[in-house]
Design an enzyme around this catalytic site. Structure first.
Site, PDB file in Angstrom:
ATOM      1  N   CYS A 186       0.897   7.232   0.051  1.00  0.00           N
ATOM      2  CA  CYS A 186       1.031   8.504  -0.666  1.00  0.00           C
ATOM      3  C   CYS A 186       0.730   9.684   0.243  1.00  0.00           C
ATOM      4  O   CYS A 186       1.413  10.698   0.209  1.00  0.00           O
ATOM      5  CB  CYS A 186       0.030   8.587  -1.814  1.00  0.00           C
ATOM      6  N   ASP A 187      -0.352   9.572   0.996  1.00  0.00           N
ATOM      7  CA  ASP A 187      -0.937  10.759   1.603  1.00  0.00           C
ATOM      8  C   ASP A 187      -0.827  10.809   3.124  1.00  0.00           C
ATOM      9  O   ASP A 187      -1.154  11.818   3.732  1.00  0.00           O
ATOM     10  CB  ASP A 187      -2.417  10.859   1.197  1.00  0.00           C
ATOM     11  N   CYS A 224      -4.788   5.851  -0.640  1.00  0.00           N
ATOM     12  CA  CYS A 224      -3.383   5.452  -0.645  1.00  0.00           C
ATOM     13  C   CYS A 224      -2.668   6.035   0.569  1.00  0.00           C
ATOM     14  O   CYS A 224      -2.252   7.189   0.556  1.00  0.00           O
ATOM     15  CB  CYS A 224      -2.714   5.922  -1.933  1.00  0.00           C
TER      16      CYS A 224
END
Lengths: 107, 313
Positions: free
Chosen positions: B138-139, B135
């Site tokens: 997200c990261d 992701c």
């Protein structure tokens, strides 16, 4: 304690590492979709395990030190601490049953 | 008149399930949508959706999810955050087994979607969350000014490159073919980054192994034509190599294709009368938000017709 506790780099040691009961910290950020996905589950667990587990949230955008200390490079990450030690670490959006099983192991 | 808890139960709250919910609500079917986590599905992890009609400037995946939810609830859709353990077909009502009980419904729409496929190479499982990620939204921010890799060549991989570019110092794009499958528009943007030296494309290449003690330190890649192996020093690796269906919970209930996706006909009906499937979980060629939306509307209309016929006996 019905709501998850908001913790920061400053009070992490006092609130989490020195907690009398096991603690679970949800490392999250506003821009992370899966973090939003598990937020309701984390809130439910905070209610259901009130008094047994201290459920807390740390915003990784506002707090850099603690996530770096635990090598967090993905969110959401949930870490369960017992007596200041990491006993479980879960990365990614998972269902309530997986988190709950990890919590029960720590109790 | 047959009896059940709900006319229709929709399992899964991504774009397919939510669209089915809008149509079912407007058809005045008593409808419940069950979602394991939160509505939105994979849309929730998409930074900017630029190919969904009606939003010329693009829209964030989160906002699009939320708008679909609001629209469905406006027409009476009930959404519950609950995991479905089992589906038991019956006549006339099907039974949905939940952790805390069970519910019956005249019709079911399965819209449980798909999840990210892993590469299945040494080091991957160990380093997920420690550099290996599925992701980018997200990261990505954890890899500011670092060298990272993106594995894949479809729309998802190329879209994520455009997002990761704002953080990473350098992106190695590793793709096992000699051309991309992703949209030409996305390819053009990625080639612009390549010209600027921000992105280095490794064509015909596969990841063989991820290396690192506590955190990812390098990826070993191999050119599938020359068999030459290269060690790329990277701290992050984002993997976008396709999807696996969320059909494990169905066990052997329905016929699945070789990838595990559910077979349906053109009205989204499965082999079992009254059970429909919509969105990424269905056996089909292309998986887009727009195609999931199409599936969801068709499935809901088909379910409505099915229930009408049941009532007429």
């Amino acid at each position: 304690m019905a709501e998850p506790l908001q913790v920061s780099d400053a009070d992490f040691e006092q609130e989490i590492l020195k907690s009398d009961i096991p603690a679970m910290v949800d490392f999250w950020a506003a821009w992370c979709g899966p973090c939003r996905a598990i937020a309701p589950v984390v809130e439910e667990l905070a209610r259901d395990y009130a008094g047994k587990v201290k459920v807390a949230k740390m915003n990784v955008d506002e707090n850099a030190k603690t996530p770096a200390k635990y090598g967090i490079r993905a969110i959401p990450t949930l870490i369960i601490f017992k007596g200041g030690q990491v006993v479980e670490q879960i990365t990614g959006a998972v269902s309530r049953s997986i988190i709950e099983n990890a919590l029960k192991k720590a109790l | 008149m047959p009896e059940w808890d709900y006319d229709l139960i929709i399992i899964g709250g991504g774009p397919g399930g939510l669209t089915a919910g809008i149509y079912a609500g407007r058809a005045r079917l008593k409808t419940l949508l069950l979602e394991k986590l939160i509505h939105g599905g994979q849309m929730m992890t998409t930074d900017l959706v630029e190919n969904y009609p009606g939003f010329p400037e693009g829209i964030t995946g989160f906002e699009l999810s939320d708008r679909m939810r609001q629209q469905a609830e406006r027409f009476g859709l009930l959404i519950r955050s609950q995991e479905v353990l089992e589906l038991k077909p019956g006549k006339p009502a099907h039974t949905v087994v939940l952790p805390d009980g069970q519910l019956t419904a005249g019709a079911i729409i399965i819209a449980t979607g798909a999840r990210y496929r892993r590469l299945g190479v040494p080091g991957e499982d160990k380093l997920v969350g420690r550099g290996v990620s599925f992701c980018a939204t997200c990261d990505g921010a954890f890899f500011k000014d670092e060298a990272i890799a993106m594995v894949g060549g479809g729309d998802n991989a190329l879209t994520e490159i455009l997002f990761l570019d704002r953080f990473a110092k350098k992106i190695h794009l590793i793709h096992r073919r000699d051309q991309f499958r992703g949209a030409k528009y996305l390819q053009e943007r990625v080639f612009e980054f390549e010209k600027l030296g921000k992105v280095e494309i490794h064509w015909d290449s596969e990841v063989k192994e991820f290396l690192g003690q506590d955190n990812l330190e390098a990826a070993k890649i191999r050119n599938v034509k020359t068999l030459k192996e290269t060690l790329l020093p990277i701290t992050g690796a984002f993997i976008a190599i396709g999807m696996l269906p969320n059909t494990g919970w169905l066990k052997d209930l329905l016929p699945l294709d070789e990838g595990g996706f559910i077979f349906t006909d053109v009205i989204m009906a499965t082999e079992i009368p009254g059970i429909f499937a919509a969105g990424d979980v269905r056996s089909k060629l292309w998986r887009q938000i727009s195609t999931a939306v199409g599936d969801g509307s068709v499935a809901a209309i088909a379910a409505e017709n099915y229930l009408e016929e049941l009532k007429r006996g």
